[in-house]
Design a protein around this motif. Sequence first.
Motif, PDB file in Angstrom:
ATOM      1  N   LEU A  41      62.155  39.831  66.445  1.00 18.09           N
ATOM      2  CA  LEU A  41      63.553  39.608  66.045  1.00 18.09           C
ATOM      3  C   LEU A  41      63.840  40.279  64.703  1.00 18.09           C
ATOM      4  O   LEU A  41      62.973  40.379  63.849  1.00 18.09           O
ATOM      5  CB  LEU A  41      63.847  38.120  65.932  1.00 18.09           C
ATOM      6  CG  LEU A  41      63.739  37.302  67.217  1.00 18.09           C
ATOM      7  CD1 LEU A  41      64.139  35.856  66.939  1.00 18.09           C
ATOM      8  CD2 LEU A  41      64.610  37.893  68.326  1.00 18.09           C
ATOM      9  N   HIS A  42      65.082  40.722  64.555  1.00 21.55           N
ATOM     10  CA  HIS A  42      65.491  41.344  63.294  1.00 21.55           C
ATOM     11  C   HIS A  42      66.695  40.608  62.718  1.00 21.55           C
ATOM     12  O   HIS A  42      67.189  39.633  63.296  1.00 21.55           O
ATOM     13  CB  HIS A  42      65.757  42.836  63.503  1.00 21.55           C
ATOM     14  CG  HIS A  42      66.688  43.150  64.656  1.00 21.55           C
ATOM     15  ND1 HIS A  42      67.991  42.715  64.698  1.00 21.55           N
ATOM     16  CD2 HIS A  42      66.486  43.856  65.804  1.00 21.55           C
ATOM     17  CE1 HIS A  42      68.562  43.151  65.803  1.00 21.55           C
ATOM     18  NE2 HIS A  42      67.667  43.838  66.503  1.00 21.55           N
ATOM     19  N   TRP A  89      61.484  29.200  61.986  1.00 22.37           N
ATOM     20  CA  TRP A  89      61.407  29.480  60.544  1.00 22.37           C
ATOM     21  C   TRP A  89      62.805  29.624  59.941  1.00 22.37           C
ATOM     22  O   TRP A  89      63.050  29.199  58.811  1.00 22.37           O
ATOM     23  CB  TRP A  89      60.584  30.753  60.306  1.00 22.37           C
ATOM     24  CG  TRP A  89      60.488  31.124  58.864  1.00 22.37           C
ATOM     25  CD1 TRP A  89      59.666  30.571  57.919  1.00 22.37           C
ATOM     26  CD2 TRP A  89      61.260  32.128  58.190  1.00 22.37           C
ATOM     27  NE1 TRP A  89      59.879  31.176  56.705  1.00 22.37           N
ATOM     28  CE2 TRP A  89      60.846  32.132  56.835  1.00 22.37           C
ATOM     29  CE3 TRP A  89      62.244  33.030  58.597  1.00 22.37           C
ATOM     30  CZ2 TRP A  89      61.393  33.000  55.893  1.00 22.37           C
ATOM     31  CZ3 TRP A  89      62.785  33.889  57.654  1.00 22.37           C
ATOM     32  CH2 TRP A  89      62.364  33.872  56.319  1.00 22.37           C
ATOM     33  N   LEU A  90      63.733  30.174  60.732  1.00 21.52           N
ATOM     34  CA  LEU A  90      65.101  30.306  60.230  1.00 21.52           C
ATOM     35  C   LEU A  90      65.779  28.950  60.076  1.00 21.52           C
ATOM     36  O   LEU A  90      66.847  28.845  59.485  1.00 21.52           O
ATOM     37  CB  LEU A  90      65.925  31.189  61.171  1.00 21.52           C
ATOM     38  CG  LEU A  90      65.858  32.699  60.932  1.00 21.52           C
ATOM     39  CD1 LEU A  90      66.590  33.434  62.037  1.00 21.52           C
ATOM     40  CD2 LEU A  90      66.447  33.074  59.577  1.00 21.52           C
ATOM     41  N   GLY A 286      53.345  47.416  60.341  1.00 14.16           N
ATOM     42  CA  GLY A 286      53.459  46.541  61.504  1.00 14.16           C
ATOM     43  C   GLY A 286      54.844  45.933  61.530  1.00 14.16           C
ATOM     44  O   GLY A 286      55.676  46.234  60.671  1.00 14.16           O
ATOM     45  N   TRP A 287      55.084  45.064  62.525  1.00  9.82           N
ATOM     46  CA  TRP A 287      56.394  44.398  62.629  1.00  9.82           C
ATOM     47  C   TRP A 287      56.683  43.576  61.383  1.00  9.82           C
ATOM     48  O   TRP A 287      57.834  43.337  61.038  1.00  9.82           O
ATOM     49  CB  TRP A 287      56.428  43.474  63.853  1.00  9.82           C
ATOM     50  CG  TRP A 287      56.537  44.182  65.155  1.00  9.82           C
ATOM     51  CD1 TRP A 287      55.516  44.450  66.032  1.00  9.82           C
ATOM     52  CD2 TRP A 287      57.727  44.709  65.761  1.00  9.82           C
ATOM     53  NE1 TRP A 287      56.011  45.107  67.130  1.00  9.82           N
ATOM     54  CE2 TRP A 287      57.356  45.275  66.999  1.00  9.82           C
ATOM     55  CE3 TRP A 287      59.073  44.749  65.367  1.00  9.82           C
ATOM     56  CZ2 TRP A 287      58.284  45.875  67.862  1.00  9.82           C
ATOM     57  CZ3 TRP A 287      59.987  45.355  66.219  1.00  9.82           C
ATOM     58  CH2 TRP A 287      59.588  45.909  67.450  1.00  9.82           C
ATOM     59  N   ASP A 288      55.610  43.104  60.727  1.00 14.64           N
ATOM     60  CA  ASP A 288      55.828  42.246  59.557  1.00 14.64           C
ATOM     61  C   ASP A 288      55.672  43.015  58.245  1.00 14.64           C
ATOM     62  O   ASP A 288      55.512  42.413  57.191  1.00 14.64           O
ATOM     63  CB  ASP A 288      54.902  41.027  59.598  1.00 14.64           C
ATOM     64  CG  ASP A 288      53.448  41.405  59.358  1.00 14.64           C
ATOM     65  OD1 ASP A 288      53.120  42.619  59.445  1.00 14.64           O
ATOM     66  OD2 ASP A 288      52.639  40.499  59.083  1.00 14.64           O
ATOM     67  N   ILE A 295      62.648  39.610  61.084  1.00 16.00           N
ATOM     68  CA  ILE A 295      62.509  38.282  60.477  1.00 16.00           C
ATOM     69  C   ILE A 295      61.096  38.131  59.913  1.00 16.00           C
ATOM     70  O   ILE A 295      60.900  37.627  58.808  1.00 16.00           O
ATOM     71  CB  ILE A 295      62.776  37.166  61.522  1.00 16.00           C
ATOM     72  CG1 ILE A 295      64.156  37.351  62.182  1.00 16.00           C
ATOM     73  CG2 ILE A 295      62.673  35.788  60.888  1.00 16.00           C
ATOM     74  CD1 ILE A 295      65.324  37.280  61.269  1.00 16.00           C
ATOM     75  N   SER A 296      60.099  38.619  60.664  1.00 15.20           N
ATOM     76  CA  SER A 296      58.719  38.473  60.179  1.00 15.20           C
ATOM     77  C   SER A 296      58.467  39.338  58.937  1.00 15.20           C
ATOM     78  O   SER A 296      57.692  38.942  58.064  1.00 15.20           O
ATOM     79  CB  SER A 296      57.724  38.797  61.286  1.00 15.20           C
ATOM     80  OG  SER A 296      58.053  40.012  61.910  1.00 15.20           O
ATOM     81  N   GLY A 297      59.132  40.493  58.845  1.00 13.31           N
ATOM     82  CA  GLY A 297      59.004  41.327  57.659  1.00 13.31           C
ATOM     83  C   GLY A 297      59.658  40.675  56.447  1.00 13.31           C
ATOM     84  O   GLY A 297      59.091  40.643  55.353  1.00 13.31           O
TER      85      GLY A 297
END
Length: 568
Positions: A41-42, A89-90, A286-288, A295-297
Amino acid sequence: MNTTPPATSNFIKTIIEEDLRLGKFNGRVVTRFPPEPNGYLHIGHAKSICLNFGLAREFNGTCHLRFDDTNPIKEEVEYVESIQRDVRWLGFDWNDKLFYASDYFLKLHDYAVELIRRGKAYVCSLDAEQIREYRGTLTTPGKDSPYRDRGVAENLDLFARMRAGEFEEGEHVLRAKIDMASSNVVMRDPVIYRIKKAAHHRTGDVWCIYPMYDFAHCLSDSIEGITHSICTLEFENNRPLYHWILDALETPCHPEQIEFARLNLSYTVISKRKLIQLVRDKIVSGWDDPRMPTISGLRRRGVPPEAIRDFCDRIGVARADSMVDIALLEHCIREDLNARAPRVMAVLRPLKVVITNYPEGQIEELEAPLHPEKADMGTRMIPFSRDLYIEQDDFMEDPPKKFYRLAPGREVRLRYGYYITCRDVIKDAQGRIVELRCVYDPASRGGGTPDNRKVKATLHWVSAAQARPAEVRTYNHLFTVQNPNETLEGQDFRGFVNPDSLEVLSNCLVEPHLALAESGSRWQFERLGYYSVDSVDSTPGALVFNRIVSLRDSWAKIQASEKKTAGG
Ligand code: ATP
Ligand code: MG
């Protein structure tokens, strides 16, 4: 750029309020967030999450989390798990309302059979190329498929054999029988089922035919009793199809589809397709990666979920596409952290300072507040000694006019410490400054003097013996241009990646209070910015910090100058 002030209401709330007033859907509000599990997710998804879960919260309704997992090729369990973690987390909770479109495969199949029975769907045996040809264009009508008038019995038989795996991919498809001359291309007998001999991450090999998005989506909404199906603008043309399918099947629940503008953010890309390319090409770690708008970043970088929710509130919901300035997101982060991040000192590029008149071996513990306005956050002790470090760029041997910090012969204040005056500059064989010799005024403890002497600068510093080494990662915009999506012909968005988006400083020093800083905790390094303890690479022995944002607020500046030009 969208710089309008936050909207408290929006057109979707107005629609729902009107529906409630009219008693539509028996006063129920049921929304859903329907991600396809084909990536992480972004921040654009965050807008949709805040909207859907927020509306449910506001109107005492419910919001479902539904995985739109009808494409077996691109979907993975890793994504399903990351999406759940990110929504939680959001700050949102779907309670027991977790669904998968794939759970409805049998129901969807039965609906397709029903559509055939009603004479509203047919098996078409044109190949993909021919189907495209027959569809016509925006300016010319389409042509009927030669298979359009197949009888119900034949269609039922062929569809059953498609399901049984008798045909190869592309040999037949099931199409809705609508109108090949429709001015809306979407309505020209859209494909609703296709053969795909691929295993699905949840249903395995049970199916070799899979429903298309347009067919699965409206029916999933209907099966779940969704009242308001909120999606982004690119689905506006699909809305008549959404309603056509539900009308044709006379489903008991018929939700309303409402479109809103997707979020675009300057200096970044927000599209899973592009983000996945950055990951695969190893342009990011990576994605984060903390530079990613995922969201993970953002989480790994240290951005608090509260700041993301505040940002989504402020950008509001509209029907017109716009580009939001990333400075607004940074502003929201700063506001949130300013209120609650404890203050500490860190020196990123250390320059040694020896206080020649300070007793060797002596250590004083200076008490300093963790937050200037929040006494309840308490204090920490900062050691002061003869050997200190300050920031390299807080000293200039030959300062220009407006440089007020340390220089030969000049006196400055050390934050929470003493006044010091530079007496000598020590250089190495190459002429580089390696050390400053200073004297301190013992009467200035705590930052003032009995004679009220003024100094023009206050510097941050650390005591050499007690400071902890740290690596600090500074992030800048991932792209060098405001809109990397709008590339010239033949150019790829990856050509605009900012080569300076990550700067690693590995010889930093932080005050000892940070020795036990928790993974993920957020701090203000005085005079520098907000930083978090990296949740992946930091260990108590080798601290690693991410810069979340600097202290400079370009958004506030933009606002101030806009006010000026507006004459207010
Ligand atoms: P992408 O283009 O990044 O792949 P998508 O729309 O294909 O996005 P989905 O997983 O289908 O991704 O999206 C789930 C929900 O999030 C949808 O309702 C979609 O409309 C919404 N969404 C996706 N991107 C944005 C965005 N940039 N702004 C607002 N909502 C978005
Ligand atoms: Mg999608």
